[in-house]
Structures are given as C-alpha cells and as structure tokens.
Motif scaffolding. Structure first.
Motif, short mmCIF file in Angstrom:
data_model
loop_
_atom_site.label_atom_id
_atom_site.label_comp_id
_atom_site.label_asym_id
_atom_site.label_seq_id
_atom_site.Cartn_x
_atom_site.Cartn_y
_atom_site.Cartn_z
N ALA A 1 54.93 50.72 36.61
CA ALA A 1 54.55 51.08 35.34
C ALA A 1 54.04 49.60 34.73
CB ALA A 1 55.98 51.23 33.96
N LEU A 2 54.35 49.22 34.52
CA LEU A 2 53.74 47.77 34.24
C LEU A 2 52.58 47.33 34.83
CD1 LEU A 2 53.35 45.25 32.82
CD2 LEU A 2 55.26 44.08 34.12
N MET A 3 52.52 46.92 35.92
CA MET A 3 51.45 47.01 37.02
C MET A 3 49.90 47.99 36.49
SD MET A 3 52.06 44.56 39.38
CE MET A 3 50.33 45.42 41.15
N SER A 4 50.25 49.54 36.29
CA SER A 4 49.30 50.34 36.12
C SER A 4 49.11 50.14 34.85
CB SER A 4 49.99 51.85 35.68
OG SER A 4 49.10 52.31 35.71
N VAL A 5 49.67 49.32 33.41
CA VAL A 5 49.39 49.12 32.27
C VAL A 5 48.39 47.56 32.27
CG1 VAL A 5 49.98 48.42 30.41
CG2 VAL A 5 50.97 50.18 30.85
N LEU A 6 48.78 47.40 33.41
CA LEU A 6 48.21 45.61 33.75
C LEU A 6 46.94 45.80 34.24
CD1 LEU A 6 50.82 43.44 34.20
CD2 LEU A 6 49.55 43.06 31.91
N CYS A 7 46.55 46.19 35.06
CA CYS A 7 45.48 47.02 35.68
C CYS A 7 44.25 47.90 35.06
CB CYS A 7 45.48 47.71 37.67
SG CYS A 7 46.65 45.60 38.15
N LYS A 8 45.30 48.81 34.11
CA LYS A 8 44.29 49.70 33.81
C LYS A 8 42.96 48.79 32.25
CE LYS A 8 46.61 54.05 34.67
NZ LYS A 8 47.24 55.27 34.25
N ALA A 9 43.74 47.96 32.00
CA ALA A 9 43.66 46.74 30.89
C ALA A 9 42.58 46.17 31.02
CB ALA A 9 44.70 45.81 30.21
N MET A 10 42.93 45.48 33.16
CA MET A 10 41.96 44.61 33.64
C MET A 10 41.23 45.32 33.77
SD MET A 10 43.09 41.85 34.32
CE MET A 10 42.59 41.25 35.54
N GLN A 11 40.92 46.82 34.41
CA GLN A 11 39.78 47.81 34.39
C GLN A 11 39.00 47.97 33.42
OE1 GLN A 11 40.96 51.74 35.88
NE2 GLN A 11 38.77 52.42 35.84
N HIS A 12 39.43 48.00 32.21
CA HIS A 12 38.54 48.06 31.24
C HIS A 12 37.44 46.56 30.41
CE1 HIS A 12 40.47 52.28 30.01
NE2 HIS A 12 41.07 51.73 29.65
N MET A 13 37.84 45.80 30.93
CA MET A 13 37.73 44.46 30.44
C MET A 13 36.34 44.29 32.04
SD MET A 13 40.77 41.70 30.84
CE MET A 13 39.74 40.40 31.07
N ILE A 14 36.66 45.11 33.12
CA ILE A 14 35.84 44.83 33.94
C ILE A 14 34.48 45.86 33.78
CG2 ILE A 14 35.60 44.50 36.51
CD1 ILE A 14 38.41 43.79 36.97
N GLU A 15 35.10 46.56 32.94
CA GLU A 15 33.54 47.52 33.29
C GLU A 15 32.63 47.39 31.66
OE1 GLU A 15 36.08 51.24 32.65
OE2 GLU A 15 35.36 51.91 34.60
N ARG A 16 32.83 46.72 30.87
CA ARG A 16 32.22 46.18 29.86
C ARG A 16 31.41 45.64 30.46
NH1 ARG A 16 37.37 46.77 26.84
NH2 ARG A 16 37.49 44.33 26.57
N VAL A 17 31.81 44.32 31.09
CA VAL A 17 31.19 44.00 31.62
C VAL A 17 30.04 43.64 32.62
CG1 VAL A 17 30.88 41.67 33.36
CG2 VAL A 17 32.58 41.48 31.73
N GLN A 18 30.89 44.88 33.45
CA GLN A 18 29.80 45.88 34.65
C GLN A 18 28.08 46.10 34.06
OE1 GLN A 18 31.41 48.71 36.95
NE2 GLN A 18 30.39 48.23 38.84
N LYS A 19 28.35 47.09 32.80
CA LYS A 19 27.26 47.20 32.11
C LYS A 19 25.88 46.30 31.99
CE LYS A 19 30.04 50.35 29.63
NZ LYS A 19 30.20 50.89 28.03
N GLU A 20 26.54 45.03 32.02
CA GLU A 20 25.32 43.69 32.21
C GLU A 20 25.05 43.06 33.16
OE1 GLU A 20 24.18 43.58 29.08
OE2 GLU A 20 24.92 44.57 28.22
N LYS A 21 26.15 43.28 34.07
CA LYS A 21 26.12 42.46 35.61
C LYS A 21 27.03 43.37 36.69
CE LYS A 21 26.91 38.42 34.70
NZ LYS A 21 27.53 36.60 33.78
N PRO A 22 26.14 44.30 36.74
CA PRO A 22 26.47 44.98 38.49
C PRO A 22 26.99 43.93 39.29
CG PRO A 22 24.45 45.60 37.38
CD PRO A 22 25.03 44.33 36.67
N TYR A 23 28.55 44.48 39.71
CA TYR A 23 28.29 43.63 40.87
C TYR A 23 29.07 44.57 42.44
CZ TYR A 23 33.29 45.17 39.98
OH TYR A 23 34.37 46.13 39.98
N ARG A 24 29.42 44.20 43.17
CA ARG A 24 29.69 44.39 44.55
C ARG A 24 30.97 44.14 45.59
NH1 ARG A 24 30.40 50.39 46.18
NH2 ARG A 24 30.28 50.29 48.22
#
Length: 228
Positions: free
Chosen positions: A53-76
């Motif tokens: 459950a903790l891993m899920s909370v941490l990774c989902k929060a990280m996912q949101h951070m990543i998606e915000r940046v991806q809008k400006e700087k797409p990555y692969r």
C-alpha cells in the motif's frame, strides 16, 4: 503561526509521510552515509518494499509528478538507479507504460557485456528515478554513462531529497531534480507528530549542514491521520 497542509499535492505528501513514519522509514540514531558522513537520521526507503500500500501511494504520487513534466518534455524510457530505486522504477514503468532501462554499475564479463540494459537508443530522451538523493554523486555517474551513449537526460525524479546539495550539483550539469519529499518537510512532520524533538532537529541540521535553520511548524493531528 503554524501552516496547515491543505493543497492537493500537500495532502498526498502528508499521507506519504504518515505511512513512511508508521513503517519505520525515518530512523533516528547514529548512522553513516556512503560518503562516511555521520547522520543522526537515516532515510531507509527499502523499508517500503514490504508494504504494497505504501509503495502504491509513493509510486502514484511520483507518476503524477512525472506526467506534469512530460507535458512539456516528452520522454521515452525510465531509468532506475541500482539498486534501491529499481523496484520504484519498475512499478512506474508499468504505471506509465514506458520502457524500463537499467544502467549497470559495471558491465557483465559474460553474455552481451552491456552496461545499459533495455530499449535505449542515441537521441532518446529518458528520465531517471532515484529513491534518496544526497549529493547526487551516484546519479551523476549514471547520467555520464547515458550521455556517453548519446542519450538525453534532463530530469531526475526522486522520492526523497536530503537537502544536502544534490539539487544544485545536478543543476550544474543541466539536470532538474523533482522530489516528492525533502528533509525540511519530513522534519516538520516528524516534529508535529511528536516523533522528533527540538534537540534532535538541531543536531540533524548542524551535523548535515542543512540550508535551513528554523523548524517549520505545521498542524497535524496524528489520530486523525491514522483514520484516513
């Protein structure tokens, strides 16, 4: 006046801090970092591995951070720093549907003898995932290896920034550090829930030469936190 964490991002971070505290990630005592520096607090993100459950909370929060940046700087591609960050990078690879890339600490002496494992080509933009950042030394080694192979690296995402110079050291190399949590926020939370004394705070700040001297006061009700 104490500040209250009410913004959406702050609620996510507060929930992460609550779970990290409950599961013993923040360890107070006498420890030493890889550099040999004494530290009165150790951030043991490996403790999270045993708590899905903790891993899920941490990774989902990280996912949101990543998606915000991806809008400006797409990555692969998501690069996981061996070894503690690899579980987080693997989960984020699944969440974001991005290829997982691993940079070995040293090339194998058998098989393909690759230093970089995964779908990675010259000119490809990737992001790096790390668990805890101190000075950024380990990250800079990974970044150097990737750039020698003409891979574009401009963003690092970490779970915890210890506020010990890593952000500046990475910025000097043209890399932005995005952190879910940092030492200042963690200490404020631990103090608010009576898991840290003023004396311990002062020892941590002095021992680690942290860039802040005053304890940020926040309103947190531990009993209410546990009910969330």
């Amino acid at each position: 006046m104490p500040s209250t964490l009410v913004e959406a991002d702050s609620v996510v971070r507060r929930n992460a801090l609550r779970l990290l505290t409950q599961h013993g990630v923040f360890k107070l005592g006498e420890f030493f970092l890889k550099s040999g520096q004494r530290t009165p607090i150790y951030i043991d993100m490996r403790e999270a591995f045993g708590h899905p459950a903790l891993m899920s909370v941490l990774c989902k929060a990280m996912q949101h951070m990543i998606e915000r940046v991806q809008k400006e700087k797409p990555y692969r591609g998501i690069v996981g720093v061996p070894y503690a960050a690899l579980p987080y990078a693997t989960i984020l690879s699944q969440y974001t549907l991005q290829p997982l890339i691993i940079v070995r600490k040293e090339a194998k002496s058998y098989g393909t003898k690759k230093l970089i494992e995964g779908a990675c080509e010259p000119g490809q933009r990737v992001i790096i995932v790390e668990d805890v950042v101190v000075s950024g030394e380990s990250l800079l080694e990974v970044i150097t290896t990737l750039r020698k192979n003409d891979v574009v690296v401009e963003d690092v995402f970490c779970l915890f920034d210890r506020d010990q110079g890593g952000k500046k050291n990475l910025a000097d190399e043209g890399v932005t550090l995005h952190s879910l949590l940092n030492m200042e926020t963690a200490l404020a939370f631990l103090y608010a829930v009576d898991r840290l004394t003023q004396e311990q705070f002062d020892d941590i700040v002095t021992s680690l030469h942290l860039p802040f001297k005053e304890l940020t006061k926040i309103d947190v009700n531990w009993e209410m936190e546990e009910q969330q």
